[in-house]
Design a protein around this motif. Structure first.
Motif, PDB file in Angstrom:
ATOM      1  N   MET A 225       3.601   3.086  -8.543  1.00  0.00           N
ATOM      2  CA  MET A 225       2.991   3.249  -7.219  1.00  0.00           C
ATOM      3  C   MET A 225       1.507   2.934  -7.334  1.00  0.00           C
ATOM      4  N   LYS A 226       1.020   2.129  -6.403  1.00  0.00           N
ATOM      5  CA  LYS A 226      -0.391   1.774  -6.504  1.00  0.00           C
ATOM      6  C   LYS A 226      -0.999   1.493  -5.143  1.00  0.00           C
ATOM      7  N   LEU A 227      -2.309   1.434  -5.142  1.00  0.00           N
ATOM      8  CA  LEU A 227      -3.100   1.102  -3.966  1.00  0.00           C
ATOM      9  C   LEU A 227      -3.303  -0.399  -3.962  1.00  0.00           C
ATOM     10  N   LEU A 228      -2.666  -1.067  -3.022  1.00  0.00           N
ATOM     11  CA  LEU A 228      -2.720  -2.523  -2.984  1.00  0.00           C
ATOM     12  C   LEU A 228      -4.062  -3.005  -2.460  1.00  0.00           C
ATOM     13  N   SER A 229      -4.594  -2.327  -1.430  1.00  0.00           N
ATOM     14  CA  SER A 229      -5.922  -2.678  -0.920  1.00  0.00           C
ATOM     15  C   SER A 229      -6.548  -1.472  -0.230  1.00  0.00           C
TER      16      SER A 229
ATOM     17  N   ARG B  57       2.961  -1.457   2.188  1.00  0.00           N
ATOM     18  CA  ARG B  57       3.114  -2.912   2.259  1.00  0.00           C
ATOM     19  C   ARG B  57       4.568  -3.292   2.542  1.00  0.00           C
ATOM     20  N   GLU B  58       5.493  -2.497   2.034  1.00  0.00           N
ATOM     21  CA  GLU B  58       6.904  -2.774   2.278  1.00  0.00           C
ATOM     22  C   GLU B  58       7.232  -2.751   3.775  1.00  0.00           C
TER      23      GLU B  58
ATOM     24  N   THR C  25      -0.391   0.618   0.614  1.00  0.00           N
ATOM     25  CA  THR C  25       0.223   1.067  -0.635  1.00  0.00           C
ATOM     26  C   THR C  25       1.380   0.177  -1.040  1.00  0.00           C
ATOM     27  N   LEU C  26       1.787   0.313  -2.294  1.00  0.00           N
ATOM     28  CA  LEU C  26       2.945  -0.410  -2.809  1.00  0.00           C
ATOM     29  C   LEU C  26       3.744   0.538  -3.697  1.00  0.00           C
TER      30      LEU C  26
ATOM     31  N   ARG D  82     -10.379   1.788  -5.562  1.00  0.00           N
ATOM     32  CA  ARG D  82     -10.437   0.349  -5.399  1.00  0.00           C
ATOM     33  C   ARG D  82      -9.020  -0.213  -5.476  1.00  0.00           C
ATOM     34  N   ALA D  83      -8.855  -1.427  -5.007  1.00  0.00           N
ATOM     35  CA  ALA D  83      -7.546  -2.079  -5.054  1.00  0.00           C
ATOM     36  C   ALA D  83      -7.013  -2.087  -6.475  1.00  0.00           C
ATOM     37  N   GLY D  84      -5.735  -1.762  -6.622  1.00  0.00           N
ATOM     38  CA  GLY D  84      -5.102  -1.743  -7.936  1.00  0.00           C
ATOM     39  C   GLY D  84      -5.014  -0.370  -8.555  1.00  0.00           C
TER      40      GLY D  84
END
Length: 228
Positions: A1-5, A73-74, A98-99, A164-166
């Motif tokens: 699980m991560k922060l895409l942007s 994002r999904e 999120t992703l 931050r992103a990622g």
């Protein structure tokens, strides 16, 4: 699980706000580099939890309980196919795209760590408004968004930090109840019989939601059951 942007918006003129100033910060764009996130203060006076992100309608947006808005994002990918148009990160006005995280299945009161320091708590679902409809410019958008019941989550800041992103996202705590973001949304929109069920979430509910749930329970005397 991560922060895409991580997405921020600056105040811009719009004909869809319903506000005298005619300004909105819904047009959010991914930020480069780290962004500080903190508690913006009480609703009605505080803005976004993200430094450099404008909130123009303080009556309905921003403040401690709506410091951050997250959308998966999904779900954006699903809407891309549904609307037959590309949707960039931040297109729905979300601060965090999120992703790999089930945002709508998150429980009210659930806590996330984002990056090394930031800790957030899920407080409510997003309810679509005319500004959102105007920004997206799709026919009957509020009706369609409501029917889909994938609203994304509002969160408050428990521990401030920079992200931050990622950055990785970890679920630190899940409460014992079963009241999800999606349930909260459905109770406030098309399935009002779910309102009393929201009381299971306890103190995480806003006073407004608690009053609505108690009023419904007093009038109808039952609690509807439903899944996510």
């Amino acid at each position: 699980m991560k922060l895409l942007s991580v997405n921020r918006g600056r105040a811009a003129a719009s004909a869809h706000t319903g506000q005298p100033e005619g300004l909105t910060g819904i047009g959010k764009r991914p930020a480069e580099g780290p962004v500080e996130v903190r508690d913006p203060g009480p609703s009605g006076t505080g803005g976004s939890g993200l430094v450099g992100d404008d909130v123009c309608d303080l009556r309905h947006h921003g403040g401690t309980r709506q410091a951050v808005y997250a959308y998966a994002r999904e779900e954006l990918d699903h809407w891309e196919a549904e609307l037959e148009r590309p949707l960039r990160n931040g297109e729905f006005g979300e601060n965090f795209t999120t992703l790999g995280l089930d945002v709508n299945g998150a429980l009210l009161g659930e806590r996330w760590r984002v990056g090394p320091d930031l800790v957030l708590e899920v407080t409510a679902s997003r309810i679509p408004c005319r500004t959102f409809a105007g920004a997206l410019d799709e026919k009957q958008w509020v009706k369609r968004f409501t029917a889909a019941a994938v609203p994304g989550a509002y969160l408050k800041v428990v521990q401030p930090g920079s992200v931050r992103a990622g950055d990785a996202i970890a679920v630190l705590h899940r409460p014992a109840h079963e009241v999800t973001v999606a349930t909260h949304f459905r109770a406030h929109t098309l399935e009002r019989d779910l309102l009393p069920r929201l009381l299971e979430a306890g103190d995480v509910l806003s006073p407004y939601t608690r009053e609505k749930a108690l009023a419904h329970l007093d009038k109808h005397g039952s609690v509807a059951r439903a899944g996510n």
